[in-house]
Design an enzyme around this catalytic site. Structure first.
Site, PDB file in Angstrom:
ATOM      1  N   ARG A  78     -26.590 133.216 109.160  1.00  0.00           N
ATOM      2  CA  ARG A  78     -27.672 132.289 108.629  1.00  0.00           C
ATOM      3  C   ARG A  78     -27.616 131.068 109.630  1.00  0.00           C
ATOM      4  NH1 ARG A  78     -25.769 130.157 102.731  1.00  0.00           N
ATOM      5  NH2 ARG A  78     -25.601 132.425 102.518  1.00  0.00           N
ATOM      6  N   SER A  91     -24.415 139.285 105.390  1.00  0.00           N
ATOM      7  CA  SER A  91     -24.976 138.470 104.377  1.00  0.00           C
ATOM      8  C   SER A  91     -23.782 138.049 103.510  1.00  0.00           C
ATOM      9  CB  SER A  91     -25.967 139.155 103.697  1.00  0.00           C
ATOM     10  OG  SER A  91     -26.403 138.358 102.634  1.00  0.00           O
ATOM     11  N   ASN A 136     -24.893 137.007 100.665  1.00  0.00           N
ATOM     12  CA  ASN A 136     -25.481 137.304  99.328  1.00  0.00           C
ATOM     13  C   ASN A 136     -25.241 138.501  99.163  1.00  0.00           C
ATOM     14  OD1 ASN A 136     -26.470 134.645  98.784  1.00  0.00           O
ATOM     15  ND2 ASN A 136     -27.665 134.671 100.600  1.00  0.00           N
ATOM     16  N   GLY A 156     -30.133 140.606 111.243  1.00  0.00           N
ATOM     17  CA  GLY A 156     -28.781 140.986 111.544  1.00  0.00           C
ATOM     18  C   GLY A 156     -27.904 139.642 112.082  1.00  0.00           C
ATOM     19  N   ASP A 191     -25.981 148.901 107.005  1.00  0.00           N
ATOM     20  CA  ASP A 191     -26.398 147.608 106.762  1.00  0.00           C
ATOM     21  C   ASP A 191     -27.127 147.328 105.716  1.00  0.00           C
ATOM     22  OD1 ASP A 191     -27.187 145.012 107.939  1.00  0.00           O
ATOM     23  OD2 ASP A 191     -29.172 145.941 108.172  1.00  0.00           O
ATOM     24  N   ASP A 221     -31.180 148.383 110.950  1.00  0.00           N
ATOM     25  CA  ASP A 221     -32.705 148.043 111.204  1.00  0.00           C
ATOM     26  C   ASP A 221     -32.675 146.965 112.324  1.00  0.00           C
ATOM     27  OD1 ASP A 221     -31.677 146.016 109.557  1.00  0.00           O
ATOM     28  OD2 ASP A 221     -33.718 145.385 109.295  1.00  0.00           O
ATOM     29  N   ASP A 265     -29.766 144.566 104.539  1.00  0.00           N
ATOM     30  CA  ASP A 265     -30.900 143.633 104.793  1.00  0.00           C
ATOM     31  C   ASP A 265     -31.699 144.758 105.557  1.00  0.00           C
ATOM     32  OD1 ASP A 265     -30.231 141.709 103.133  1.00  0.00           O
ATOM     33  OD2 ASP A 265     -29.869 140.443 104.772  1.00  0.00           O
TER      34      ASP A 265
HETATM   35  P1  B16 Z   1     -27.097 135.152 104.277  1.00  0.00           P
HETATM   36  P2  B16 Z   1     -27.600 142.154 107.332  1.00  0.00           P
HETATM   37  C1  B16 Z   1     -28.278 139.757 107.607  1.00  0.00           C
HETATM   38  O1  B16 Z   1     -28.113 140.844 106.681  1.00  0.00           O
HETATM   39  C2  B16 Z   1     -29.804 139.704 107.776  1.00  0.00           C
HETATM   40  O2  B16 Z   1     -30.235 140.749 108.246  1.00  0.00           O
HETATM   41  C3  B16 Z   1     -30.004 138.276 108.346  1.00  0.00           C
HETATM   42  O3  B16 Z   1     -31.563 138.100 108.570  1.00  0.00           O
HETATM   43  C4  B16 Z   1     -29.419 137.122 107.621  1.00  0.00           C
HETATM   44  O4  B16 Z   1     -29.495 135.800 108.415  1.00  0.00           O
HETATM   45  C5  B16 Z   1     -27.750 137.523 107.584  1.00  0.00           C
HETATM   46  O5  B16 Z   1     -27.573 138.591 106.984  1.00  0.00           O
HETATM   47  C6  B16 Z   1     -27.177 136.311 106.705  1.00  0.00           C
HETATM   48  O6  B16 Z   1     -27.558 136.397 105.410  1.00  0.00           O
HETATM   49  O7  B16 Z   1     -27.854 133.997 104.608  1.00  0.00           O
HETATM   50  O8  B16 Z   1     -27.720 135.862 102.963  1.00  0.00           O
HETATM   51  O9  B16 Z   1     -25.817 135.163 104.343  1.00  0.00           O
HETATM   52  O10 B16 Z   1     -28.626 142.558 108.071  1.00  0.00           O
HETATM   53  O11 B16 Z   1     -26.298 142.243 108.247  1.00  0.00           O
HETATM   54  O12 B16 Z   1     -27.263 143.152 106.058  1.00  0.00           O
HETATM   55 MG    MG Z   2     -30.241 144.533 108.564  1.00  0.00          MG
END
Ligand code: B16
Ligand code: MG
Length: 215
Positions: A50, A117, A119, A47, A10, A171, A12
């Site tokens: 958005r 994410s 991003n 996780g 993962d 996490d 984030d």
């Molecule tokens: P974004 P992961 C997740 O990433 C984050 O844990 C979560 O908090 C966030 O809302 C989601 O990505 C979307 O992210 O807004 O940047 O598209 O933990 O799957 O790496």
């Molecule tokens: Mg994460």
């Protein structure tokens, strides 16, 4: 002998601590909307996609908005978040992550990203880690966020391995559940109380060796 062929990370909260930037940006939005948003509340967003995160946030604040406004609010949060992550560099890779990935490469174990994410690519590029990955599955490639297993199953598919030949490092509660739903063993990164459904839980990657892949 380990049968593990792929380690899926993962992003984030595992490779980098962007969870703190997500938190700051969501808290700023809650602030503007006039309610409190705590670190404990933030656990529920880890996780989660958005738009699903926004729904949880608004539920916490007891607010309702029409679809158009919700899209604007999510965009606003993302603009702030992007401002934070553009300042990231290699120094933000969490301790032990690169050493562990180097160890995996020596053993010919493949490395995948399993993040929802949108991003993710810009973060990986900013921290100069993109080339470590054999497969990158991010929020631009999946339609179902964790706990749906799509993100992890896509990584296994792309690398031509079975789910049981993968190990997921996560996490988030939603991410551990996604690993379970994918039929993959998981290592929780964080607190054993929160990640109690993971096969193993460790505080981080420092001094991690290949014995972590034995279940
Ligand atoms: P974004 P992961 C997740 O990433 C984050 O844990 C979560 O908090 C966030 O809302 C989601 O990505 C979307 O992210 O807004 O940047 O598209 O933990 O799957 O790496
Ligand atoms: Mg994460």
């Amino acid at each position: 002998m380990s049968i593990v062929k792929v380690c899926i990370f993962d992003l984030d909260g595992v490779v980098v601590d962007t969870a703190k930037y997500h938190f700051i940006a969501w808290r700023r939005l809650a602030d503007e909307l006039g309610f409190e948003f705590t670190v404990e509340d933030n656990e529920r967003l880890k996780g989660v996609s958005r738009m699903d995160s926004l729904e949880i946030l608004l539920e916490i604040g007891g607010k309702t908005y029409d679809e158009e406004t919700k899209i604007e609010l999510a965009q606003k949060k993302n603009d702030w978040y992007v401002q934070y992550i553009t300042k990231m560099d290699e120094s933000e890779i969490l301790p032990g992550v690169k050493d562990f990935m180097t160890l995996l490469k020596k053993e010919n174990i493949k490395i995948a990203l399993g993040s929802v994410s949108k991003n993710a690519m810009s973060i990986l590029n900013n921290i100069h880690l993109t080339e470590y990955f054999d497969s990158i599955i991010d929020g631009t490639k999946v339609s179902n966020a964790k706990p749906d297993p799509e993100v992890f199953l896509n990584a296994a598919k792309e690398l031509n391995v079975l789910p049981q030949e993968c190990v997921v490092f996560e996490d988030a509660v939603a991410g551990i559940q996604a690993a379970i739903n994918a039929g993959m063993p998981s290592v929780g990164i964080g607190s054993p109380e929160i990640l109690n459904k993971a096969n193993k839980v460790v505080p981080g990657f420092e001094n991690m060796d290949l014995s972590i892949l034995e279940f």
